[in-house]
Design an enzyme around this catalytic site. Structure first.
Site, PDB file in Angstrom:
ATOM      1  N   CYS A  91      -2.529   0.217  -1.464  1.00  2.00           N
ATOM      2  CA  CYS A  91      -1.334   0.928  -1.003  1.00  2.00           C
ATOM      3  C   CYS A  91      -0.393   1.325  -2.132  1.00  2.00           C
ATOM      4  CB  CYS A  91      -0.573   0.074   0.008  1.00  2.00           C
ATOM      5  SG  CYS A  91      -1.589  -0.469   1.398  1.00  2.00           S
ATOM      6  N   HIS A 349       1.422   6.126   6.908  1.00  2.00           N
ATOM      7  CA  HIS A 349       1.080   5.420   5.662  1.00  2.00           C
ATOM      8  C   HIS A 349      -0.317   5.849   5.207  1.00  2.00           C
ATOM      9  CE1 HIS A 349       0.304   2.485   2.691  1.00  2.00           C
ATOM     10  NE2 HIS A 349       0.011   1.452   3.450  1.00  2.00           N
ATOM     11  N   CYS A 381       4.021  -3.706  -0.290  1.00  3.95           N
ATOM     12  CA  CYS A 381       3.022  -4.766  -0.360  1.00  3.95           C
ATOM     13  C   CYS A 381       1.665  -4.103  -0.561  1.00  3.95           C
ATOM     14  CB  CYS A 381       3.034  -5.625   0.895  1.00  3.95           C
ATOM     15  SG  CYS A 381       2.745  -4.718   2.428  1.00  3.95           S
ATOM     16  N   GLY A 383      -2.767  -4.782  -0.400  1.00  8.97           N
ATOM     17  CA  GLY A 383      -3.858  -5.611   0.104  1.00  8.97           C
ATOM     18  C   GLY A 383      -4.364  -6.632  -0.899  1.00  8.97           C
TER      19      GLY A 383
END
Length: 395
Positions: A91, A349, A381, A383
Protein backbone atom coordinates in the site's frame (compact mmCIF):
# COMPACT_ATOMS: atom_id res chain seq x y z
CA UNK A 1 23.06 17.51 -1.36
CA UNK A 2 20.85 18.73 -4.19
CA UNK A 3 17.22 19.74 -3.81
CA UNK A 4 14.51 17.69 -5.50
CA UNK A 5 11.20 19.34 -6.36
CA UNK A 6 7.86 17.99 -7.52
CA UNK A 7 6.74 20.13 -10.47
CA UNK A 8 3.64 18.27 -11.72
CA UNK A 9 1.17 15.95 -9.99
CA UNK A 10 -1.95 14.27 -11.37
CA UNK A 11 -4.19 11.31 -10.72
CA UNK A 12 -7.06 9.51 -12.33
CA UNK A 13 -10.40 9.25 -10.68
CA UNK A 14 -10.74 6.08 -8.61
CA UNK A 15 -13.13 3.40 -9.81
CA UNK A 16 -14.75 0.64 -7.80
CA UNK A 17 -13.53 -2.91 -8.31
CA UNK A 18 -14.30 -5.34 -9.73
CA UNK A 19 -17.37 -4.00 -11.55
CA UNK A 20 -16.70 -0.29 -11.65
CA UNK A 21 -15.98 2.32 -14.29
CA UNK A 22 -12.44 1.05 -15.00
CA UNK A 23 -13.24 -2.64 -15.36
CA UNK A 24 -12.51 -2.25 -19.08
CA UNK A 25 -9.31 -0.24 -18.58
CA UNK A 26 -5.98 -1.94 -18.06
CA UNK A 27 -3.70 -0.57 -15.30
CA UNK A 28 -0.83 0.04 -17.72
CA UNK A 29 -3.18 2.11 -19.89
CA UNK A 30 -4.38 4.08 -16.86
CA UNK A 31 -0.77 4.85 -15.96
CA UNK A 32 0.33 5.66 -19.49
CA UNK A 33 -2.58 8.02 -20.12
CA UNK A 34 -1.94 9.84 -16.84
CA UNK A 35 1.72 10.34 -17.76
CA UNK A 36 0.78 11.40 -21.29
CA UNK A 37 -1.58 14.02 -19.84
CA UNK A 38 1.19 15.26 -17.57
CA UNK A 39 3.57 15.65 -20.49
CA UNK A 40 1.00 17.72 -22.39
CA UNK A 41 1.26 20.27 -19.59
CA UNK A 42 4.95 20.62 -20.51
CA UNK A 43 4.75 20.83 -24.31
CA UNK A 44 8.29 22.18 -24.81
CA UNK A 45 9.99 19.68 -22.50
CA UNK A 46 12.35 17.16 -24.13
CA UNK A 47 11.19 13.72 -22.95
CA UNK A 48 14.66 12.27 -23.44
CA UNK A 49 15.77 14.25 -20.37
CA UNK A 50 13.62 12.07 -18.12
CA UNK A 51 15.99 9.67 -16.38
CA UNK A 52 13.49 7.05 -15.23
CA UNK A 53 9.85 6.11 -14.69
CA UNK A 54 9.21 4.41 -11.33
CA UNK A 55 5.83 2.72 -10.97
CA UNK A 56 4.45 1.41 -7.68
CA UNK A 57 2.28 -1.71 -7.80
CA UNK A 58 1.19 -4.11 -5.09
CA UNK A 59 0.26 -7.13 -7.20
CA UNK A 60 2.76 -7.11 -10.11
CA UNK A 61 1.48 -9.98 -12.22
CA UNK A 62 -0.75 -10.63 -15.25
CA UNK A 63 -1.80 -7.24 -16.71
CA UNK A 64 0.43 -5.63 -14.07
CA UNK A 65 3.39 -7.91 -14.72
CA UNK A 66 6.36 -8.02 -17.11
CA UNK A 67 7.93 -4.99 -15.38
CA UNK A 68 4.93 -2.75 -15.89
CA UNK A 69 7.12 0.26 -15.11
CA UNK A 70 9.12 -0.13 -18.29
CA UNK A 71 6.00 -0.78 -20.35
CA UNK A 72 4.31 2.29 -18.90
CA UNK A 73 7.37 4.36 -19.83
CA UNK A 74 7.22 3.12 -23.42
CA UNK A 75 3.46 3.60 -23.67
CA UNK A 76 3.14 6.90 -21.83
CA UNK A 77 6.17 8.72 -23.22
CA UNK A 78 6.23 7.19 -26.72
CA UNK A 79 10.01 6.92 -26.68
CA UNK A 80 12.43 4.04 -26.15
CA UNK A 81 15.00 6.23 -24.43
CA UNK A 82 13.47 6.40 -20.95
CA UNK A 83 13.80 3.28 -18.77
CA UNK A 84 11.24 2.09 -16.23
CA UNK A 85 11.06 -0.01 -13.08
CA UNK A 86 8.32 -1.43 -10.86
CA UNK A 87 8.42 -1.08 -7.05
CA UNK A 88 6.38 -3.02 -4.49
CA UNK A 89 5.87 -1.97 -0.90
CA UNK A 90 2.21 -2.94 -1.04
CA UNK A 91 0.00 0.00 0.00
CA UNK A 92 2.99 2.36 0.31
CA UNK A 93 4.33 1.60 -3.18
CA UNK A 94 3.25 4.91 -4.71
CA UNK A 95 4.79 6.91 -1.88
CA UNK A 96 7.94 4.77 -1.96
CA UNK A 97 8.50 5.63 -5.63
CA UNK A 98 8.41 9.35 -4.86
CA UNK A 99 10.92 8.82 -2.06
CA UNK A 100 13.23 6.85 -4.37
CA UNK A 101 12.97 9.50 -7.09
CA UNK A 102 13.68 12.32 -4.64
CA UNK A 103 16.64 10.50 -3.10
CA UNK A 104 18.22 9.71 -6.47
CA UNK A 105 17.98 13.33 -7.54
CA UNK A 106 19.31 14.58 -4.19
CA UNK A 107 22.50 12.52 -4.52
CA UNK A 108 23.03 13.45 -8.16
CA UNK A 109 22.01 10.17 -9.81
CA UNK A 110 19.23 11.80 -11.84
CA UNK A 111 17.71 15.15 -12.77
CA UNK A 112 14.16 14.19 -13.69
CA UNK A 113 12.07 11.17 -12.71
CA UNK A 114 8.39 10.39 -13.09
CA UNK A 115 7.15 8.48 -10.03
CA UNK A 116 3.81 7.15 -8.84
CA UNK A 117 1.69 4.06 -9.01
CA UNK A 118 -1.07 2.20 -10.80
CA UNK A 119 -3.31 -0.63 -9.65
CA UNK A 120 -6.31 -2.49 -10.99
CA UNK A 121 -8.12 -4.62 -8.45
CA UNK A 122 -10.65 -5.34 -11.19
CA UNK A 123 -7.99 -7.22 -13.15
CA UNK A 124 -5.86 -8.65 -10.32
CA UNK A 125 -7.46 -9.98 -7.12
CA UNK A 126 -6.10 -9.24 -3.66
CA UNK A 127 -3.08 -11.48 -3.17
CA UNK A 128 -2.77 -12.17 -6.87
CA UNK A 129 -3.81 -15.27 -8.77
CA UNK A 130 -1.41 -17.67 -7.07
CA UNK A 131 -0.48 -16.76 -3.50
CA UNK A 132 1.94 -19.36 -2.14
CA UNK A 133 2.76 -18.85 1.56
CA UNK A 134 5.84 -20.54 2.97
CA UNK A 135 4.51 -23.60 4.80
CA UNK A 136 7.59 -23.94 7.00
CA UNK A 137 7.32 -20.34 8.17
CA UNK A 138 3.64 -20.70 8.96
CA UNK A 139 4.18 -24.06 10.68
CA UNK A 140 6.80 -22.48 12.93
CA UNK A 141 4.10 -20.22 14.38
CA UNK A 142 4.21 -17.29 11.99
CA UNK A 143 0.91 -17.81 10.23
CA UNK A 144 0.01 -14.16 10.93
CA UNK A 145 2.60 -13.18 8.30
CA UNK A 146 0.02 -14.33 5.78
CA UNK A 147 -3.16 -13.09 7.41
CA UNK A 148 -5.66 -11.29 5.24
CA UNK A 149 -5.91 -7.58 5.99
CA UNK A 150 -9.40 -7.96 7.43
CA UNK A 151 -8.13 -10.22 10.19
CA UNK A 152 -5.45 -7.68 11.11
CA UNK A 153 -8.14 -4.99 11.27
CA UNK A 154 -10.11 -7.15 13.72
CA UNK A 155 -6.95 -7.66 15.81
CA UNK A 156 -6.38 -3.90 15.93
CA UNK A 157 -9.99 -3.24 16.89
CA UNK A 158 -9.68 -5.71 19.77
CA UNK A 159 -6.28 -4.54 21.01
CA UNK A 160 -7.07 -0.82 20.83
CA UNK A 161 -10.70 -1.14 21.98
CA UNK A 162 -12.25 0.41 18.87
CA UNK A 163 -15.97 -0.30 18.86
CA UNK A 164 -18.05 -1.12 15.81
CA UNK A 165 -20.14 1.99 16.45
CA UNK A 166 -17.05 4.20 16.42
CA UNK A 167 -15.81 2.54 13.24
CA UNK A 168 -19.13 3.10 11.53
CA UNK A 169 -19.31 6.73 12.65
CA UNK A 170 -15.82 7.25 11.21
CA UNK A 171 -16.84 5.56 7.94
CA UNK A 172 -19.96 7.70 7.67
CA UNK A 173 -17.92 10.87 8.13
CA UNK A 174 -15.51 9.73 5.42
CA UNK A 175 -18.39 9.52 2.94
CA UNK A 176 -19.85 12.84 4.07
CA UNK A 177 -16.55 14.67 3.65
CA UNK A 178 -15.94 13.08 0.24
CA UNK A 179 -19.41 13.97 -1.06
CA UNK A 180 -18.97 17.55 0.15
CA UNK A 181 -15.57 17.75 -1.58
CA UNK A 182 -17.03 16.44 -4.84
CA UNK A 183 -19.93 18.88 -4.69
CA UNK A 184 -17.47 21.74 -4.20
CA UNK A 185 -15.27 20.55 -7.07
CA UNK A 186 -12.23 20.14 -4.83
CA UNK A 187 -10.81 17.22 -6.83
CA UNK A 188 -11.45 18.65 -10.29
CA UNK A 189 -8.02 20.18 -10.95
CA UNK A 190 -6.06 17.08 -9.94
CA UNK A 191 -7.98 14.43 -11.92
CA UNK A 192 -7.02 13.37 -15.44
CA UNK A 193 -10.13 12.58 -17.53
CA UNK A 194 -9.89 9.03 -18.84
CA UNK A 195 -11.91 7.76 -21.80
CA UNK A 196 -13.17 4.20 -21.46
CA UNK A 197 -14.42 2.01 -24.28
CA UNK A 198 -16.88 -0.64 -23.16
CA UNK A 199 -17.64 -3.55 -25.48
CA UNK A 200 -20.66 -5.71 -24.71
CA UNK A 201 -23.34 -7.94 -26.22
CA UNK A 202 -26.86 -6.53 -26.10
CA UNK A 203 -30.13 -8.36 -25.57
CA UNK A 204 -30.37 -9.19 -29.26
CA UNK A 205 -26.93 -10.82 -29.11
CA UNK A 206 -25.28 -8.05 -31.10
CA UNK A 207 -21.87 -6.62 -30.28
CA UNK A 208 -22.11 -3.04 -29.06
CA UNK A 209 -19.57 -0.40 -28.08
CA UNK A 210 -20.00 2.65 -25.93
CA UNK A 211 -17.47 5.18 -24.67
CA UNK A 212 -17.56 7.42 -21.64
CA UNK A 213 -15.22 9.73 -19.80
CA UNK A 214 -14.34 9.09 -16.15
CA UNK A 215 -13.37 12.20 -14.22
CA UNK A 216 -14.96 11.69 -10.81
CA UNK A 217 -14.26 9.22 -8.02
CA UNK A 218 -16.89 6.51 -8.01
CA UNK A 219 -16.83 5.46 -4.37
CA UNK A 220 -18.50 8.16 -2.22
CA UNK A 221 -22.08 7.34 -1.26
CA UNK A 222 -24.52 10.09 -0.38
CA UNK A 223 -27.16 7.50 0.53
CA UNK A 224 -25.31 5.82 3.37
CA UNK A 225 -25.92 6.47 7.07
CA UNK A 226 -24.70 5.27 10.42
CA UNK A 227 -27.94 3.32 10.77
CA UNK A 228 -27.27 1.47 7.51
CA UNK A 229 -23.63 0.87 8.42
CA UNK A 230 -24.56 -0.51 11.85
CA UNK A 231 -26.75 -3.15 10.20
CA UNK A 232 -23.90 -4.61 8.14
CA UNK A 233 -22.52 -7.93 9.31
CA UNK A 234 -18.83 -8.56 10.04
CA UNK A 235 -17.08 -10.20 7.10
CA UNK A 236 -13.73 -11.28 8.52
CA UNK A 237 -14.43 -12.78 11.95
CA UNK A 238 -17.50 -14.24 13.66
CA UNK A 239 -18.74 -11.71 16.18
CA UNK A 240 -16.28 -9.16 14.85
CA UNK A 241 -16.71 -5.46 14.15
CA UNK A 242 -15.05 -4.97 10.75
CA UNK A 243 -17.57 -4.82 7.90
CA UNK A 244 -17.56 -3.96 4.23
CA UNK A 245 -18.88 -0.55 5.21
CA UNK A 246 -16.03 0.43 7.53
CA UNK A 247 -13.27 -1.00 5.33
CA UNK A 248 -11.54 0.62 2.36
CA UNK A 249 -12.98 -0.10 -1.05
CA UNK A 250 -11.23 -2.30 -3.60
CA UNK A 251 -10.34 0.10 -6.38
CA UNK A 252 -8.67 0.94 -9.67
CA UNK A 253 -6.59 4.04 -10.34
CA UNK A 254 -3.28 5.68 -11.19
CA UNK A 255 -1.34 8.72 -9.97
CA UNK A 256 2.02 10.22 -10.91
CA UNK A 257 4.28 13.14 -10.09
CA UNK A 258 7.30 14.57 -11.88
CA UNK A 259 10.35 15.12 -9.67
CA UNK A 260 13.15 17.44 -10.86
CA UNK A 261 16.48 18.72 -9.63
CA UNK A 262 16.68 22.34 -8.57
CA UNK A 263 19.02 23.05 -11.48
CA UNK A 264 16.51 21.76 -14.03
CA UNK A 265 13.62 23.59 -12.35
CA UNK A 266 15.54 26.87 -12.62
CA UNK A 267 16.66 26.16 -16.19
CA UNK A 268 13.08 25.54 -17.33
CA UNK A 269 11.67 28.33 -15.15
CA UNK A 270 9.09 26.04 -13.55
CA UNK A 271 7.13 26.63 -10.36
CA UNK A 272 7.62 23.79 -7.83
CA UNK A 273 4.52 22.19 -6.37
CA UNK A 274 6.19 20.57 -3.37
CA UNK A 275 9.26 18.77 -2.12
CA UNK A 276 9.60 15.63 -0.04
CA UNK A 277 11.22 16.65 3.26
CA UNK A 278 11.41 13.19 4.82
CA UNK A 279 10.24 9.63 4.33
CA UNK A 280 10.29 6.71 6.76
CA UNK A 281 9.11 3.12 6.79
CA UNK A 282 8.79 1.07 9.96
CA UNK A 283 8.03 -2.51 10.94
CA UNK A 284 5.36 -3.69 13.37
CA UNK A 285 3.82 -7.03 14.33
CA UNK A 286 2.13 -8.38 11.17
CA UNK A 287 -1.04 -9.41 13.02
CA UNK A 288 -1.69 -5.74 13.89
CA UNK A 289 -0.44 -4.40 10.59
CA UNK A 290 -2.77 -1.41 10.76
CA UNK A 291 -0.83 0.42 13.47
CA UNK A 292 2.19 0.89 11.17
CA UNK A 293 1.83 4.70 11.03
CA UNK A 294 2.23 4.85 14.83
CA UNK A 295 5.86 3.85 14.29
CA UNK A 296 6.48 5.49 10.91
CA UNK A 297 5.14 8.97 11.68
CA UNK A 298 7.54 9.74 14.58
CA UNK A 299 10.47 8.54 12.43
CA UNK A 300 9.49 10.84 9.58
CA UNK A 301 8.95 13.78 11.96
CA UNK A 302 12.34 13.20 13.58
CA UNK A 303 14.05 13.13 10.17
CA UNK A 304 12.40 16.41 9.24
CA UNK A 305 13.06 18.06 12.61
CA UNK A 306 9.36 18.72 13.00
CA UNK A 307 6.59 18.08 15.51
CA UNK A 308 3.15 16.71 14.71
CA UNK A 309 1.74 20.16 15.48
CA UNK A 310 3.83 21.56 12.60
CA UNK A 311 1.80 19.58 10.07
CA UNK A 312 -1.08 21.45 8.44
CA UNK A 313 -2.87 18.55 6.73
CA UNK A 314 -2.58 14.77 7.03
CA UNK A 315 -3.73 12.11 4.58
CA UNK A 316 -3.93 8.87 6.58
CA UNK A 317 -4.98 6.08 4.29
CA UNK A 318 -8.16 4.55 5.65
CA UNK A 319 -7.40 0.89 5.11
CA UNK A 320 -9.94 0.22 7.84
CA UNK A 321 -11.77 2.48 10.27
CA UNK A 322 -10.41 0.41 13.17
CA UNK A 323 -6.77 1.11 12.31
CA UNK A 324 -7.41 4.74 11.36
CA UNK A 325 -9.00 5.38 14.75
CA UNK A 326 -6.28 3.45 16.59
CA UNK A 327 -3.54 5.49 14.90
CA UNK A 328 -5.22 8.87 15.32
CA UNK A 329 -6.01 8.19 18.99
CA UNK A 330 -2.57 6.86 19.88
CA UNK A 331 -0.78 9.80 18.23
CA UNK A 332 -3.45 12.33 19.25
CA UNK A 333 -3.88 13.59 15.68
CA UNK A 334 -6.08 16.65 15.36
CA UNK A 335 -9.24 15.40 13.56
CA UNK A 336 -9.68 18.82 11.91
CA UNK A 337 -6.60 18.26 9.72
CA UNK A 338 -7.10 14.55 9.06
CA UNK A 339 -8.52 13.38 5.70
CA UNK A 340 -10.38 16.63 5.27
CA UNK A 341 -11.96 15.48 1.98
CA UNK A 342 -12.66 11.92 3.04
CA UNK A 343 -10.47 8.85 2.86
CA UNK A 344 -10.21 5.41 1.31
CA UNK A 345 -13.39 4.13 2.95
CA UNK A 346 -15.28 6.56 0.69
CA UNK A 347 -12.81 7.35 -2.09
CA UNK A 348 -11.18 3.94 -2.55
CA UNK A 349 -7.77 2.37 -2.12
CA UNK A 350 -6.05 1.30 -5.36
CA UNK A 351 -3.16 -0.29 -3.42
CA UNK A 352 0.10 0.55 -5.24
CA UNK A 353 -1.34 3.84 -6.51
CA UNK A 354 -2.58 5.13 -3.15
CA UNK A 355 0.59 6.78 -1.80
CA UNK A 356 0.96 8.87 -4.94
CA UNK A 357 -2.78 9.55 -5.11
CA UNK A 358 -2.85 10.89 -1.55
CA UNK A 359 0.18 13.03 -2.32
CA UNK A 360 -1.56 14.59 -5.32
CA UNK A 361 -4.64 15.23 -3.20
CA UNK A 362 -2.80 16.90 -0.35
CA UNK A 363 -0.76 19.14 -2.70
CA UNK A 364 -3.95 20.37 -4.32
CA UNK A 365 -5.78 20.89 -1.04
CA UNK A 366 -2.85 22.82 0.46
CA UNK A 367 -2.84 25.06 -2.61
CA UNK A 368 -6.58 25.67 -2.34
CA UNK A 369 -6.13 26.64 1.31
CA UNK A 370 -3.22 28.94 0.42
CA UNK A 371 -0.92 27.10 2.83
CA UNK A 372 2.30 28.08 1.10
CA UNK A 373 5.65 26.82 2.41
CA UNK A 374 3.77 24.70 4.93
CA UNK A 375 4.00 21.00 5.71
CA UNK A 376 1.67 18.12 4.89
CA UNK A 377 1.92 14.41 5.58
CA UNK A 378 0.91 11.24 3.76
CA UNK A 379 0.93 8.03 5.77
CA UNK A 380 -0.43 4.51 5.67
CA UNK A 381 -0.24 1.03 7.12
CA UNK A 382 1.32 -1.63 4.91
CA UNK A 383 0.73 -5.37 4.59
CA UNK A 384 2.88 -7.86 6.54
CA UNK A 385 3.37 -5.39 9.36
CA UNK A 386 4.76 -2.11 8.08
CA UNK A 387 3.98 1.57 8.15
CA UNK A 388 5.15 4.45 5.97
CA UNK A 389 5.03 8.22 6.26
CA UNK A 390 6.19 11.04 4.01
CA UNK A 391 6.34 14.72 4.90
CA UNK A 392 6.13 17.35 2.18
CA UNK A 393 6.75 21.04 2.09
CA UNK A 394 4.09 22.42 -0.24
CA UNK A 395 4.60 25.67 -2.17
Amino acid sequence: MKEAYIVKAYRTAVGKAPRGVFRFKRPDDLAAETINYMMKQLPEFDKSRIDDVIVGNAMPEAEQGLNMGRLVSLMGLNTEEVPGVTVNRYCASGLETIAIASAKIQVGMADCIIAGGSESMSYIPMGGYKPVPNYKTAHEGHESYYWGMGLTAEAVAEKYKVSKEDQNAFAYQSHQKAIKAQNEGRFKDQIVPIEVEEIFVDHSNKKQTKTYTVDQDQGPRADTSEEVLNKLRPVFAEGGSVTAGNSSQMSDGAAFVMVMSEDMVKELNLEPVAKLVSYAAAGVEPRIMGIGPIKAIPKALDQAGLKLTDIELIELNEAFASQSLAVSRELEINPDILNVNGGAIALGHPLGCTGAKLSVQVFDEMKKRNLKSKHAMVTMCVGTGQGAAGIYEVF
